[in-house]
Design an enzyme around this catalytic site. Structure first.
Site, PDB file in Angstrom:
ATOM      1  N   TYR A  89       4.163   4.678  10.685  1.00  0.00           N
ATOM      2  CA  TYR A  89       3.290   5.621  10.178  1.00  0.00           C
ATOM      3  C   TYR A  89       2.740   6.480  11.282  1.00  0.00           C
ATOM      4  O   TYR A  89       2.692   7.723  11.121  1.00  0.00           O
ATOM      5  CB  TYR A  89       1.883   4.950   9.691  1.00  0.00           C
ATOM      6  CG  TYR A  89       0.783   5.645   8.916  1.00  0.00           C
ATOM      7  CD1 TYR A  89       1.127   6.178   7.610  1.00  0.00           C
ATOM      8  CD2 TYR A  89      -0.401   6.184   9.804  1.00  0.00           C
ATOM      9  CE1 TYR A  89      -0.138   6.966   6.947  1.00  0.00           C
ATOM     10  CE2 TYR A  89      -1.315   6.824   9.194  1.00  0.00           C
ATOM     11  CZ  TYR A  89      -1.068   7.197   7.712  1.00  0.00           C
ATOM     12  OH  TYR A  89      -2.178   7.973   7.102  1.00  0.00           O
ATOM     13  N   LYS A  97       3.326  10.768  11.315  1.00  0.00           N
ATOM     14  CA  LYS A  97       2.298  11.646  11.287  1.00  0.00           C
ATOM     15  C   LYS A  97       2.047  12.494  12.680  1.00  0.00           C
ATOM     16  O   LYS A  97       1.934  13.635  12.730  1.00  0.00           O
ATOM     17  CB  LYS A  97       0.795  10.778  11.296  1.00  0.00           C
ATOM     18  CG  LYS A  97       0.703  10.141  10.200  1.00  0.00           C
ATOM     19  CD  LYS A  97       0.735  11.307   8.761  1.00  0.00           C
ATOM     20  CE  LYS A  97       0.206  10.725   7.643  1.00  0.00           C
ATOM     21  NZ  LYS A  97       0.200  11.609   6.374  1.00  0.00           N
TER      22      LYS A  97
HETATM   23  N1  NAD Z   1      -7.158   6.900   3.728  1.00  0.00           N
HETATM   24  C1  NAD Z   1      -7.246   7.230   5.153  1.00  0.00           C
HETATM   25  O1  NAD Z   1      -8.087   6.726   5.552  1.00  0.00           O
HETATM   26  C2  NAD Z   1      -6.151   8.162   5.689  1.00  0.00           C
HETATM   27  C3  NAD Z   1      -6.276   8.554   6.845  1.00  0.00           C
HETATM   28  C4  NAD Z   1      -5.559   9.443   7.605  1.00  0.00           C
HETATM   29  C5  NAD Z   1      -4.506  10.042   6.860  1.00  0.00           C
HETATM   30  N2  NAD Z   1      -4.447   9.816   5.486  1.00  0.00           N
HETATM   31  C6  NAD Z   1      -3.433  10.384   4.793  1.00  0.00           C
HETATM   32  O2  NAD Z   1      -4.087  11.131   3.592  1.00  0.00           O
HETATM   33  C7  NAD Z   1      -2.814  11.321   2.738  1.00  0.00           C
HETATM   34  C8  NAD Z   1      -3.571  10.946   1.377  1.00  0.00           C
HETATM   35  O3  NAD Z   1      -3.745   9.611   1.421  1.00  0.00           O
HETATM   36  P1  NAD Z   1      -4.922   8.752   0.559  1.00  0.00           P
HETATM   37  O4  NAD Z   1      -5.698   7.912   1.508  1.00  0.00           O
HETATM   38  O5  NAD Z   1      -5.444   9.742  -0.290  1.00  0.00           O
HETATM   39  O6  NAD Z   1      -4.132   7.666  -0.143  1.00  0.00           O
HETATM   40  P2  NAD Z   1      -3.626   7.141  -1.675  1.00  0.00           P
HETATM   41  O7  NAD Z   1      -2.690   6.244  -1.634  1.00  0.00           O
HETATM   42  O8  NAD Z   1      -4.878   7.164  -2.344  1.00  0.00           O
HETATM   43  O9  NAD Z   1      -3.059   8.562  -2.300  1.00  0.00           O
HETATM   44  C9  NAD Z   1      -1.530   8.866  -1.922  1.00  0.00           C
HETATM   45  C10 NAD Z   1      -1.050   9.593  -3.099  1.00  0.00           C
HETATM   46  O10 NAD Z   1       0.113  10.192  -2.737  1.00  0.00           O
HETATM   47  C11 NAD Z   1       1.088   9.701  -3.831  1.00  0.00           C
HETATM   48  N3  NAD Z   1       2.457   9.417  -3.539  1.00  0.00           N
HETATM   49  C12 NAD Z   1       2.957   8.373  -2.756  1.00  0.00           C
HETATM   50  N4  NAD Z   1       4.279   8.633  -2.457  1.00  0.00           N
HETATM   51  C13 NAD Z   1       4.650   9.846  -3.263  1.00  0.00           C
HETATM   52  C14 NAD Z   1       5.976  10.380  -3.518  1.00  0.00           C
HETATM   53  N5  NAD Z   1       7.191  10.013  -3.099  1.00  0.00           N
HETATM   54  N6  NAD Z   1       5.742  11.775  -4.056  1.00  0.00           N
HETATM   55  C15 NAD Z   1       4.872  12.188  -4.541  1.00  0.00           C
HETATM   56  N7  NAD Z   1       3.582  11.547  -4.321  1.00  0.00           N
HETATM   57  C16 NAD Z   1       3.480  10.229  -3.665  1.00  0.00           C
HETATM   58  C17 NAD Z   1       0.502   8.579  -4.434  1.00  0.00           C
HETATM   59  O11 NAD Z   1       0.883   8.287  -5.684  1.00  0.00           O
HETATM   60  C18 NAD Z   1      -1.002   8.892  -4.320  1.00  0.00           C
HETATM   61  O12 NAD Z   1      -1.423   9.609  -5.606  1.00  0.00           O
HETATM   62  C19 NAD Z   1      -1.570  10.576   3.071  1.00  0.00           C
HETATM   63  O13 NAD Z   1      -0.956  11.370   3.727  1.00  0.00           O
HETATM   64  C20 NAD Z   1      -2.216   9.538   4.248  1.00  0.00           C
HETATM   65  O14 NAD Z   1      -1.262   9.190   5.068  1.00  0.00           O
HETATM   66  C21 NAD Z   1      -5.219   8.854   4.965  1.00  0.00           C
END
Ligand code: NAD
Length: 259
Positions: free
Chosen positions: A168, A172
């Protein structure tokens, strides 16, 4: 501010992205959905895309329940055919793409020693190679129009690394370096490209963590709360509505966890 000026201010906010078309990947739920909602609230035509049509529809239904409109279509960001189909569907329907938010992402956490190549590859493919593929498919249309806003969702882990997240963190960090490169290559086309590095945001991705791990994180967050998807949406909104002289930057949205 008088009531009339206040109403005018609200109205103009509502119209900031009028006539603009925005694609948000992985916006069926979580951070992507919050960003989609925020952009739709400013008048953009928002395309909700996710790995299945059902998950995209569920995002669109939620947007509809808050009185806003969107269009949902499937886009699996690891599948080039699915990406091309999504881009051509959007171009046929709207003839333009102004905003792209590369948000879809996954985790497959495990200590480096135990990490399997499949776990490494899956995370790199979904979080990093996807940004290459989706952006390449979409940005040519922005380039022709001489306007575009690309916002990539990275992570503080891409800046600092983390136990159990080698795949991860690398994905990123890659997104951040790709963001800066695109910012340089497309500046002459009036396309800005920026990244957001969220800290701990309360979404299904983090809801699966053990309570003791969550408590540990909270200790290191000066603002003493986990972020909400809307906190990240605010930053994305800035890049899409203002910030026309800001490109190649990473804005950290983490409650002060890293400073
Ligand atoms: N939640 C956190 O603390 C956090 C922190 C830093 C970064 N992020 C980043 O934010 C972004 C969103 O994360 P989130 O927390 O909303 O997660 P989440 O799991 O709630 O949502 C992720 C979404 O991406 C979709 N997804 C996964 N694989 C996919 C694919 N192959 N094609 C299309 N869609 C796909 C899922 O179906 C889901 O709707 C991600 O890139 C994650 O790495 C999240």
């Amino acid at each position: 501010m008088s009531t009339q000026t206040l109403t005018e201010a609200k109205m103009s906010h509502h119209d900031l992205l009028k006539d603009q078309v925005a694609i948000v990947t992985g916006s069926g739920r979580g951070i992507g959905l919050a960003i989609a909602k925020k952009l739709a609230g400013a008048g953009a035509a928002v395309i909700i895309t996710d790995i299945t049509q059902e998950s995209a529809d569920s995002g669109a239904n939620e947007i509809a329940s808050s009185g806003l409109k969107s269009f949902s279509t499937v886009c699996n960001v690891t599948d080039p055919e699915s990406i091309e189909k999504m881009t051509s569907t959007v171009m046929e329907k709207y003839s333009r793409i102004d905003i792209l938010v590369n948000n879809a992402g996954i985790t497959k956490d495990t200590l480096f020693m135990r990490m399997k190549l499949e776990e490494w590859n899956a995370v790199i493919e979904t979080n990093l190679t996807s940004v290459f593929k989706v952006t390449q498919s979409v940005i040519k249309n922005m380039s022709k129009a001489n306007y575009g806003r690309v916002v990539n969702i990275a992570s503080v882990i891409g800046l600092h690394g983390n136990f159990g997240q080698a795949n991860y963190a690398a994905s990123k960090a890659g997104v951040i370096a790709l963001t800066k490169t695109l910012a340089k290559e497309y500046a002459s086309k009036n396309i800005t490209c920026n990244a957001i590095a969220p800290g701990f945001i309360d979404t299904p991705m983090t809801q699966k963590l053990k309570p003791e791990i969550k408590d540990k994180y909270l200790e290191f967050i000066p603002l003493k709360r986990f972020g909400q998807p809307e906190d990240v949406a605010e930053a994305a909104f800035y890049f899409c509505t203002g910030g026309s002289y800001v490109t190649g930057q990473v804005i950290v949205v983490d409650g002060g966890m890293f400073m």
